[in-house]
Design an enzyme around this catalytic site. Structure first.
Site, PDB file in Angstrom:
ATOM      1  N   HIS A 170       0.809  -1.221   0.000  1.00  0.00           N
ATOM      2  CA  HIS A 170       0.000   0.000   0.000  1.00  0.00           C
ATOM      3  C   HIS A 170       0.847   1.278   0.000  1.00  0.00           C
ATOM      4  CE1 HIS A 170      -3.779   1.774  -0.181  1.00  0.00           C
ATOM      5  NE2 HIS A 170      -4.276   1.539   1.037  1.00  0.00           N
ATOM      6  N   ASP A 217      -2.241   2.127  -4.654  1.00  0.00           N
ATOM      7  CA  ASP A 217      -3.513   2.483  -4.029  1.00  0.00           C
ATOM      8  C   ASP A 217      -4.564   1.436  -4.364  1.00  0.00           C
ATOM      9  OD1 ASP A 217      -2.480   4.820  -2.950  1.00  0.00           O
ATOM     10  OD2 ASP A 217      -2.972   5.997  -4.735  1.00  0.00           O
TER      11      ASP A 217
END
Length: 547
Positions: free
Chosen positions: A520, A524
């Protein structure tokens, strides 16, 4: 006079260095300021020159070793002075090489370097014991490194006279682990390998089965023909028998059908290969030319049974294997480095299931490889990676590296762990080339035949947890990659489908879940979703030629 060469200090904050390469070997002449060895520190890589002209008489630190500054790593004796052999007799200290100028000298077998970044290996199995005859290129021992497990062949033909590193020992590259030939074998007939205890009353080597059933002593067997193929017989189920030239010669001289042997005895070698011990065991039971009845259990091919770890007794404590320990370290490291996020998509594989069923026979006959679902999945992943390069990137030192090529890692479960062979430049391969490459890598991974470079450098990984029936898995990212795709089980399910006029109906479809695990920090949720949506569209609307 002798001059000691030390590990230099390459900067105020540097207190150690790793010797990555010796440019000279013990006994070589070296000029003053001529590069002697290469080192690597946390700041620089450098070549270190010799401080004097002379002969490199001793190497005290092998390649791969990390030592503190001012540690003596070698000795150079200036020319014009007496050079004394280090050690005893004709033996020179250094990289495990021995002066072979005498008739009694043997050939030293060293721990090989299996790749530029590999500096040690663990011996997991000796295929021979002291006193055994070994053919040139016959497998001598097995090793495990942080990249691959591999079988190491003998460099020469002869008798294994000494084993210096026992099973389980982890040694640095170029360390002598065995000796072939030379003087009388160490331990033949008077020492049990691995225990160090003497056996009383045996002055000669027991030839074992060679005397009890009329088999020629192995030392009397002529040398195997060079280039003789490994597969020369067929098991009753149609699969090939894998064996060494020595095994085939024993079988031939004792009028044995290796296909019958393999149908009766489960091969104990890597990949189910029939070993010398297997064929000698068969001979001890059934004799030369003997034929044993084939039981249903023995006839079942080894790969028909699910892979299982070696059995252990409940309540026992066993150490981690080398590979298991490395996997453990890498998994902990990945979880600590990357915040993992997961996205699961269900894909309708009905079109591909029907295409595969229709084309599998023709495909295998034409291309010599089975048509599995993996090349379809790999091709869809490659297309999605091309369109969404952030998923094929890595993060290092605050910089995003968008990889020029797609090097596709394919996780392969082994009985002793897990390995990830790599399909290099997957974006350049056709469907047939993908199928062939993945099948070849998987087969050689299970047979311990991979080269180190074939199990490193991946930029994205596929892992098939669904092969065991699971819905989907949540895999840990294979660092330094940024994403990994887990393949779930393929199952028939009732699904609501909508026709062109908007009418709904329930139909039985072949459905499969896929889980994308991603870092992450880089990717995204929207990027992960776009990747998976395209991956899903490619598979559900498959319209490509498969060759």
């Amino acid at each position: 006079m002798p001059t000691e060469v030390v590990m230099p200090q390459m900067g105020e904050s540097i207190f150690e260095g790793t010797i990555t390469k010796w440019l000279k070997k013990a006994g070589d002449t070296v000029e003053k300021d001529e590069p002697l060895f290469e080192i690597s520190t946390d700041k620089v890589d450098a070549e270190i020159p010799s401080p004097v002209a002379g002969v490199l008489t001793e190497i005290k630190v092998p390649q791969g070793a990390t030592v503190e500054i001012n540690t003596v790593v070698a000795v150079v004796t200036e020319q014009g002075t007496e050079i004394r052999d280090q050690g005893t007799g004709n033996e020179k200290q250094g990289l495990g090489t021995r002066d072979e100028g005498t008739d009694s000298a043997g050939t030293e077998v060293v721990m090989p370097q299996m790749g530029e970044s590999i500096f040690e290996g663990t011996i997991t199995k000796w295929m021979k014991k002291v006193g055994d005859v070994v053919e040139k290129d016959e497998t001598l021992f097995e090793i495990s490194t942080d990249k691959v497990d591999a079988e190491i062949p003998s460099p020469v033909a002869g008798v294994l006279s000494e084993i210096r590193a026992e099973v389980g020992a982890t040694v640095q590259i170029n360390t002598v682990v065995a000796v072939i030939g030379g003087n009388e074998p160490q331990g033949i007939g008077n020492r049990e390998q691995g225990t160090g205890t003497e056996k009383q009353g045996q002055g000669t080597r027991d030839k074992g089965l060679g005397e009890t059933v009329g088999i020629p002593a192995v030392s009397e067997l002529p040398e195997a023909a060079v280039g003789e193929p490994e597969v020369t017989a067929i098991v009753n189920d149609g699969s090939p028998v894998r064996s060494s030239p020595l095994v085939r010669r024993i079988a031939r001289e004792n009028k044995l059908d290796l296909g019958r042997v393999a149908s009766t005895v489960r091969g104990s070698g890597a990949g189910g290969r029939i070993t010398k011990d297997d064929v000698l065991g068969y001979l001890s039971k059934y004799g030369p030319g003997g034929v044993a009845p084939v039981s249903a259990a023995a006839a079942k091919p080894a790969d028909a049974a699910p892979a299982q770890a070696p059995s252990t007794l409940p309540g026992t404590v066993v150490p981690l294997s080398r590979m298991r320990a490395i996997i453990a370290d890498r998994m902990v490291e990945s979880v600590a480095i990357a915040p993992h996020v997961y996205s699961v998509y269900k894909v309708d594989m009905t079109r591909i299931v029907r295409l595969r069923e229709r084309e599998r026979s023709r495909f295998e006959q034409k291309h010599g490889v089975k048509l599995t679902f993996m090349p379809f999945i790999a091709a869809a992943a490659v297309e999605a990676l091309r369109r969404h390069p952030i998923v094929n990137s890595s993060l290092k030192d605050g910089l995003i590296s968008y990889h020029q090529n797609i090097h596709l890692g394919i996780a392969v479960a082994l009985e002793w762990g897990l390995i990830v062979p790599v399909v290099r430049q997957a974006e350049t391969l056709s469907f047939v080339e993908l199928a062939r490459t993945m099948a070849d890598l998987a087969e050689r991974a299970r047979a311990k035949k991979l080269k180190p470079e074939e199990a490193s450098g991946s930029t994205f990984t596929l892992t098939n947890s669904g092969v065991f029936g699971g819905e989907f898995g949540t895999p840990i990212i294979n660092q330094p990659e940024s994403a990994i795709l887990a393949i779930g089980g393929l199952k028939k399910e009732p699904v609501v489908i909508t026709d062109a006029e908007g009418s709904d109906a329930i139909a039985i479809r072949a459905m499969q879940s896929y889980c994308l695990g991603f870092d992450h920090r880089l990717i995204d949720g929207a990027d992960g979703g776009k990747f998976m949506s395209l991956f899903k569209r490619v598979l559900e609307g498959w319209d490509r030629e498969i060759g």
